[in-house]
Design a protein around this motif. Structure first.
Motif, PDB file in Angstrom:
ATOM      1  N   TYR A   6      46.295  17.722  29.265  1.00  0.00           N
ATOM      2  CA  TYR A   6      47.603  17.777  29.901  1.00  0.00           C
ATOM      3  C   TYR A   6      47.494  17.929  31.413  1.00  0.00           C
ATOM      4  O   TYR A   6      46.725  18.741  31.915  1.00  0.00           O
ATOM      5  CB  TYR A   6      48.433  18.933  29.327  1.00  0.00           C
ATOM      6  N   ARG A   7      48.254  17.098  32.118  1.00  0.00           N
ATOM      7  CA  ARG A   7      48.302  17.184  33.576  1.00  0.00           C
ATOM      8  C   ARG A   7      49.733  16.997  34.056  1.00  0.00           C
ATOM      9  O   ARG A   7      50.554  16.349  33.404  1.00  0.00           O
ATOM     10  CB  ARG A   7      47.385  16.171  34.234  1.00  0.00           C
TER      11      ARG A   7
ATOM     12  N   PHE B 109      41.671  15.612  37.246  1.00  0.00           N
ATOM     13  CA  PHE B 109      42.197  14.322  36.802  1.00  0.00           C
ATOM     14  C   PHE B 109      41.955  13.259  37.870  1.00  0.00           C
ATOM     15  O   PHE B 109      41.730  12.088  37.557  1.00  0.00           O
ATOM     16  CB  PHE B 109      43.694  14.432  36.501  1.00  0.00           C
TER      17      PHE B 109
ATOM     18  N   ALA C  48      48.222  15.468  41.545  1.00  0.00           N
ATOM     19  CA  ALA C  48      47.982  15.828  40.148  1.00  0.00           C
ATOM     20  C   ALA C  48      47.405  17.220  40.025  1.00  0.00           C
ATOM     21  O   ALA C  48      46.559  17.635  40.814  1.00  0.00           O
ATOM     22  CB  ALA C  48      47.035  14.822  39.488  1.00  0.00           C
ATOM     23  N   ILE C  49      47.884  17.942  39.053  1.00  0.00           N
ATOM     24  CA  ILE C  49      47.354  19.235  38.627  1.00  0.00           C
ATOM     25  C   ILE C  49      47.031  19.092  37.142  1.00  0.00           C
ATOM     26  O   ILE C  49      47.912  18.701  36.373  1.00  0.00           O
ATOM     27  CB  ILE C  49      48.392  20.364  38.827  1.00  0.00           C
ATOM     28  N   PRO C  50      45.766  19.332  36.713  1.00  0.00           N
ATOM     29  CA  PRO C  50      44.593  19.814  37.435  1.00  0.00           C
ATOM     30  C   PRO C  50      43.997  18.755  38.378  1.00  0.00           C
ATOM     31  O   PRO C  50      44.157  17.548  38.161  1.00  0.00           O
ATOM     32  CB  PRO C  50      43.597  20.148  36.327  1.00  0.00           C
TER      33      PRO C  50
ATOM     34  N   CYS D  16      44.656  21.173  42.650  1.00  0.00           N
ATOM     35  CA  CYS D  16      45.555  20.039  42.863  1.00  0.00           C
ATOM     36  C   CYS D  16      44.855  19.020  43.750  1.00  0.00           C
ATOM     37  O   CYS D  16      44.163  19.394  44.705  1.00  0.00           O
ATOM     38  CB  CYS D  16      46.842  20.529  43.529  1.00  0.00           C
TER      39      CYS D  16
ATOM     40  N   ALA E   3      47.022  24.407  33.197  1.00  0.00           N
ATOM     41  CA  ALA E   3      46.884  23.369  34.213  1.00  0.00           C
ATOM     42  C   ALA E   3      47.033  23.940  35.618  1.00  0.00           C
ATOM     43  O   ALA E   3      46.272  23.594  36.533  1.00  0.00           O
ATOM     44  CB  ALA E   3      47.925  22.273  33.973  1.00  0.00           C
TER      45      ALA E   3
END
Length: 206
Positions: free
Chosen positions: A186-187, A112, A107-109, A94, A89
């Motif tokens: 997944y984030r 999203f 948010a990362i990635p 970001c 991620a």
């Protein structure tokens, strides 16, 4: 029908490359840098220290730092997966957005957020080096090398090692699951708690 086919063949590919919209806040940068140091070193305590007390762990009602530890460290194989997912991620940019409640979050990635107008369940992004193949097998005919970060749609995935998908130009085939990423993978979500940036969620799905 011919007009539709022509459009699919000539349309500019849609891409969701990593972007960075989160470098303008010193406090956030400090938290992000600590996270980027903790992950490769697998520093559990360092990671936990960056989380809010109410960090979301799953969409099944599990919250909090203790809940996070129970979820990710009670089973040995899950410990390794935690660090792998965080590392993947962190390589993908970001982005910033405003929640329905009017609060700013990051948010990362980045995809999203930058892919917010796309269907998160059926949209996947081709990672650099991914190949579209005629069949779901490593030695199957390579139809094309996919453009990095190309958005794939009409995806079918049964939980196995391959996904069936269509490219932005309308070509269909199979891609290794490891060579593509869904928008709901997944984030890491960051929000402010008492004026400081904290990890408020590390989740997948919806």
């Amino acid at each position: 029908m011919l007009a539709t086919a022509f459009f699919l063949a000539t349309a500019t590919p849609i891409r969701l490359p990593p972007v960075d919209q989160c470098s303008d806040d010193r406090g956030f940068t400090q938290v992000r840098q600590k996270l980027e140091k903790s992950v490769p070193a697998r520093e559990r305590d360092g990671l936990i220290s960056l989380m809010s007390a109410d960090v979301r762990v799953t969409f099944g009602g599990r919250y909090g730092r203790e809940g996070f530890l129970q979820h990710w460290t009670s089973v040995p194989k899950e410990r390794g997966r935690l660090w792998r997912e965080l590392d993947r991620a962190l390589r993908l940019g970001c982005a910033e957005a405003v929640s329905g409640e009017g609060t700013t979050y990051r948010a990362i990635p980045a995809m999203f957020i930058t892919g917010d107008d796309l269907d998160g369940f059926s949209t996947w992004v081709a990672l650099p080096g991914s190949v579209l193949r005629a069949r779901p097998a490593p030695g199957a005919k390579a139809i094309m090398r996919l453009p990095p970060w190309a958005v794939l749609d009409d995806v079918e995935h049964d939980g196995g090692s391959w996904i069936q998908a269509r490219t932005p130009k309308g070509r269909r085939g199979y891609v290794r699951r490891s060579e593509a990423r869904t928008l709901l993978d997944y984030r890491i979500i960051f929000g402010r708690r008492d004026g400081e940036w904290r990890i408020t969620a590390f989740v997948a799905g919806d």
